[in-house]
Design a protein around this motif. Sequence first.
Motif, short mmCIF file in Angstrom:
data_model
loop_
_atom_site.label_atom_id
_atom_site.label_comp_id
_atom_site.label_asym_id
_atom_site.label_seq_id
_atom_site.Cartn_x
_atom_site.Cartn_y
_atom_site.Cartn_z
N SER A 73 -6.45 15.47 -1.26
CA SER A 73 -5.56 16.23 -0.39
C SER A 73 -4.89 17.32 -1.21
O SER A 73 -4.42 17.05 -2.32
N PRO A 74 -4.81 18.55 -0.69
CA PRO A 74 -4.11 19.59 -1.43
C PRO A 74 -2.60 19.41 -1.43
O PRO A 74 -1.90 20.07 -2.20
N GLU A 75 -2.10 18.52 -0.58
CA GLU A 75 -0.66 18.34 -0.43
C GLU A 75 -0.09 17.26 -1.33
O GLU A 75 1.06 17.37 -1.79
N LEU A 76 -0.84 16.19 -1.57
CA LEU A 76 -0.25 15.03 -2.26
C LEU A 76 -1.31 14.20 -2.97
O LEU A 76 -2.42 14.03 -2.48
N SER A 77 -0.93 13.69 -4.14
CA SER A 77 -1.66 12.62 -4.81
C SER A 77 -0.64 11.55 -5.21
O SER A 77 0.54 11.85 -5.41
N VAL A 78 -1.11 10.31 -5.30
CA VAL A 78 -0.23 9.19 -5.64
C VAL A 78 -0.90 8.35 -6.72
O VAL A 78 -2.11 8.08 -6.63
N VAL A 79 -0.14 7.94 -7.72
CA VAL A 79 -0.61 6.98 -8.71
C VAL A 79 0.39 5.84 -8.77
O VAL A 79 1.60 6.07 -8.95
N ARG A 80 -0.10 4.62 -8.61
CA ARG A 80 0.76 3.44 -8.65
C ARG A 80 0.41 2.62 -9.90
O ARG A 80 -0.74 2.29 -10.13
N PHE A 81 1.43 2.31 -10.68
CA PHE A 81 1.26 1.55 -11.91
C PHE A 81 1.62 0.09 -11.63
O PHE A 81 2.79 -0.25 -11.46
N HIS A 82 0.59 -0.75 -11.57
CA HIS A 82 0.79 -2.15 -11.21
C HIS A 82 1.07 -3.06 -12.40
O HIS A 82 1.30 -4.26 -12.22
N GLY A 83 1.06 -2.50 -13.60
CA GLY A 83 1.16 -3.34 -14.79
C GLY A 83 -0.22 -3.78 -15.24
O GLY A 83 -1.22 -3.51 -14.58
N ARG A 84 -0.28 -4.45 -16.35
CA ARG A 84 -1.58 -4.84 -16.90
C ARG A 84 -1.67 -6.34 -17.15
O ARG A 84 -2.20 -6.81 -18.16
N SER A 85 -1.16 -7.10 -16.21
CA SER A 85 -1.20 -8.55 -16.33
C SER A 85 -2.61 -9.07 -16.08
O SER A 85 -3.26 -8.69 -15.10
N PRO A 86 -3.10 -9.97 -16.93
CA PRO A 86 -4.41 -10.58 -16.71
C PRO A 86 -4.41 -11.54 -15.53
O PRO A 86 -5.47 -12.06 -15.16
N ALA A 87 -3.24 -11.80 -14.94
CA ALA A 87 -3.16 -12.70 -13.78
C ALA A 87 -3.38 -11.94 -12.47
O ALA A 87 -3.22 -12.52 -11.40
N TRP A 88 -3.74 -10.64 -12.54
CA TRP A 88 -3.97 -9.86 -11.33
C TRP A 88 -5.03 -10.54 -10.47
O TRP A 88 -6.11 -10.89 -10.95
N GLY A 89 -4.73 -10.73 -9.21
CA GLY A 89 -5.70 -11.32 -8.29
C GLY A 89 -5.71 -12.83 -8.26
O GLY A 89 -6.38 -13.43 -7.42
N THR A 90 -4.95 -13.47 -9.16
CA THR A 90 -5.00 -14.93 -9.22
C THR A 90 -3.62 -15.58 -9.28
O THR A 90 -3.42 -16.66 -8.73
N GLY A 91 -2.67 -14.98 -9.95
CA GLY A 91 -1.38 -15.62 -10.17
C GLY A 91 -0.39 -15.38 -9.05
O GLY A 91 -0.70 -14.76 -8.02
N SER A 92 0.84 -15.85 -9.25
CA SER A 92 1.92 -15.60 -8.32
C SER A 92 2.29 -14.12 -8.37
O SER A 92 1.81 -13.37 -9.23
N LYS A 93 3.15 -13.69 -7.45
CA LYS A 93 3.57 -12.29 -7.46
C LYS A 93 4.19 -11.93 -8.81
O LYS A 93 3.90 -10.87 -9.38
N GLU A 94 5.05 -12.81 -9.33
CA GLU A 94 5.69 -12.54 -10.61
C GLU A 94 4.66 -12.45 -11.73
O GLU A 94 4.74 -11.59 -12.61
N ASP A 95 3.66 -13.34 -11.70
CA ASP A 95 2.62 -13.32 -12.73
C ASP A 95 1.78 -12.05 -12.64
O ASP A 95 1.43 -11.45 -13.66
N ARG A 96 1.45 -11.62 -11.42
CA ARG A 96 0.57 -10.46 -11.24
C ARG A 96 1.21 -9.17 -11.71
O ARG A 96 0.51 -8.27 -12.20
#
Length: 281
Positions: free
Chosen positions: A206-229
């Motif tokens: 889009s010429p109007e907007l781009s978004v980058v979200r930094f989720h952290g680099r936890s190895p528990a992504w996709g498996t752990g609790s919200k706090e772990d992820r």
Amino acid sequence: MGEILVGTCSWTDRALVGSGWYPAGRRDPEGRLRYYAEQFPVVEVDATYYALPSARNSRLWAERTPDGFVFDVKAFSLLTGHPTRPASLPDGLPADSRDPAVLDAVWSRFTDALAPLRETGRLGTLLFQFPPWLKPGPRAEEVLADCAARTAGWPVAVEFRHPQWWSGERYDETRALLRGHGFAAVGVDMCQGLPASVPPVIPVTSPELSVVRFHGRSPAWGTGSKEDRFRHAYTDAELKEWVPRLRALADGTARLHVLFNNCCGTAAVDAAARMRDLLDA
């Protein structure tokens, strides 16, 4: 170069509120938002994923923030095909995202509630974070087309959680698909090498907007609790590797939103402040 706005994916996260980041005397709802808006020019509203927003809250958010401040509002779970608690729906509607009548009613409530943000120029974008089971294919393209029809005239950013959307030869097709609907692509930073890892690509759609979200680099992504992820404190080296990429991305769009989602204590606000300083250097 487009304008770069840096912020976090919540200002009301329980861990942040309990961390002591908000000064004494500014820990009530109004004080928190006013204080946050003095530190950063953009924030993501994630509460709207769990429950439909209200026009009253939107008016209060607009009143408590200065001109130029914007809210990226996360789409309600039913609108992205996520499981939705029946109690979060109005008037006893069933939690059925396949029923056009239900979607009509929910979308109407959602957009009506956000009208005060839009009218005051406080709406940055609607963020549609689609679930990891929405993989590329005809069904997903139907979902996106329906989303485009229902959001006509609204700014929309799309984050995919299935890795195939941005992998290999599919990359160009995904970029063209989002561009065709007028959707801004959401790039992500997360731990790589996991089955659920999305590549850290940053396409401009889009010429109007781009978004980058930094989720952290936890190895528990996709498996752990919200706090772990989301438990991760970004290092200077990790942030610095993104600086030239973000500047290059801003060259291709009018506005870039950089949002930190590692909401554990002060980790997100600390990373956002440091990234802002690095980009300003």
